[in-house]
Design an enzyme around this catalytic site. Structure first.
Site, PDB file in Angstrom:
ATOM      1  N   ASP A 113      61.405  74.316  51.875  1.00 23.50           N
ATOM      2  CA  ASP A 113      60.718  73.902  50.755  1.00 23.50           C
ATOM      3  C   ASP A 113      59.502  74.897  50.434  1.00 23.50           C
ATOM      4  O   ASP A 113      58.585  74.575  51.021  1.00 23.50           O
ATOM      5  CB  ASP A 113      60.374  72.597  50.636  1.00 23.50           C
ATOM      6  CG  ASP A 113      61.873  71.628  50.555  1.00 23.50           C
ATOM      7  OD1 ASP A 113      62.595  72.006  50.956  1.00 23.50           O
ATOM      8  OD2 ASP A 113      61.489  70.550  50.177  1.00 23.50           O
ATOM      9  N   LYS A 150      61.982  71.833  42.249  1.00 19.31           N
ATOM     10  CA  LYS A 150      61.444  70.607  42.901  1.00 19.31           C
ATOM     11  C   LYS A 150      60.211  70.279  42.213  1.00 19.31           C
ATOM     12  O   LYS A 150      59.336  71.008  41.834  1.00 19.31           O
ATOM     13  CB  LYS A 150      61.231  70.728  44.505  1.00 19.31           C
ATOM     14  CG  LYS A 150      60.616  69.540  45.122  1.00 19.31           C
ATOM     15  CD  LYS A 150      60.447  69.772  46.644  1.00 19.31           C
ATOM     16  CE  LYS A 150      59.575  68.985  47.301  1.00 19.31           C
ATOM     17  NZ  LYS A 150      59.362  68.917  48.725  1.00 19.31           N
ATOM     18  N   LYS A 156      65.365  68.624  43.022  1.00 19.59           N
ATOM     19  CA  LYS A 156      64.761  67.527  43.958  1.00 19.59           C
ATOM     20  C   LYS A 156      63.417  66.696  43.301  1.00 19.59           C
ATOM     21  O   LYS A 156      62.621  67.561  42.866  1.00 19.59           O
ATOM     22  CB  LYS A 156      64.334  68.060  45.311  1.00 19.59           C
ATOM     23  CG  LYS A 156      63.553  67.246  46.278  1.00 19.59           C
ATOM     24  CD  LYS A 156      63.550  67.934  47.579  1.00 19.59           C
ATOM     25  CE  LYS A 156      62.555  67.075  48.335  1.00 19.59           C
ATOM     26  NZ  LYS A 156      62.476  67.617  49.593  1.00 19.59           N
TER      27      LYS A 156
END
Length: 214
Positions: free
Chosen positions: A89, A151, A180
């Site tokens: 991430d 995300k 996400k």
């Protein structure tokens, strides 16, 4: 709804101890969460705690500001994969995005994806600092660079996931990339709203509350 399969069980606080990370991993095993999400230093520890389980390991890099040198982000990502991470991430360079340096932002994402190969790359936008137009641009840059997920947030900015942001991101990318939602998701009702909107993963430190609430 089986929320556990959506959850990245997350602990990224600066004061998280070794015992806290071990507890996070134990909880992930108990509740069969999709993954744990930890700072890069703790990937090796998580890997040892989660060996022979189906719980994945997501590592954050360039966290939480995104302003780390690209070569450092690439190295951090490679090290995390080498030590057992399944997913990365990364925080995109927010300042460069807002400065209009789109090619540099895209090339950085591309370099990290190339470095980790088949492993999953999620690009964190930190939407609380972006205009709607900048969010759309970030979606396109991530798509162009071959990222696997976009995300919403680090959870360390001035705001987390919102329904409006998920709708905007989904409208922009359709089904071309997964989404996400993270930041401020603390109950099953909120998690369900995001899942119903099409997110594939929920980043939260409240995973146990979400999966055990009736």
């Amino acid at each position: 709804m089986a929320f556990n399969t959506y959850i990245d069980h997350t602990l990224l606080k600066a004061n998280a101890t070794v015992d806290d990370i071990k507890k996070l991993c134990a909880e992930a095993k108990e509740h069969h969460f999709y993954a744990v999400c930890v700072n890069s230093y703790y990937v090796a520890l998580a890997e040892s705690e989660l060996m022979h389980t189906d719980v994945n390991i997501a590592a954050v890099i360039g966290f939480p500001l995104g302003a780390t040198i690209t070569k450092v982000k690439v190295y951090e990502a490679q090290q995390c994969i080498d030590e057992g991470a399944n997913e990365i991430d990364m925080v995109l360079n927010i300042g460069l995005l807002k400065s209009g340096y789109y090619k540099i932002v895209e090339e950085e994402i591309k370099a990290i994806k190339k470095a980790i190969g088949k492993h999953v790359l999620k690009v964190i936008f930190e939407n609380c600092y972006l205009t709607d137009e900048e969010k759309k641009i970030a979606c396109q840059l991530s798509l162009n660079a071959g990222a696997d997920f976009i995300k919403t947030s680090t959870g360390f900015g001035t705001g987390g996931a919102t329904i409006e942001d998920i709708q905007l991101m989904k409208n922009e990318v359709k089904n071309a990339i997964q989404i996400k939602a993270s930041g401020g998701i603390r109950d099953a009702e909120t998690a369900k709203q995001y899942i119903d909107l099409g997110v594939s993963r929920i980043g939260t430190s409240s995973g146990i509350t979400i999966v055990t609430s009736k």
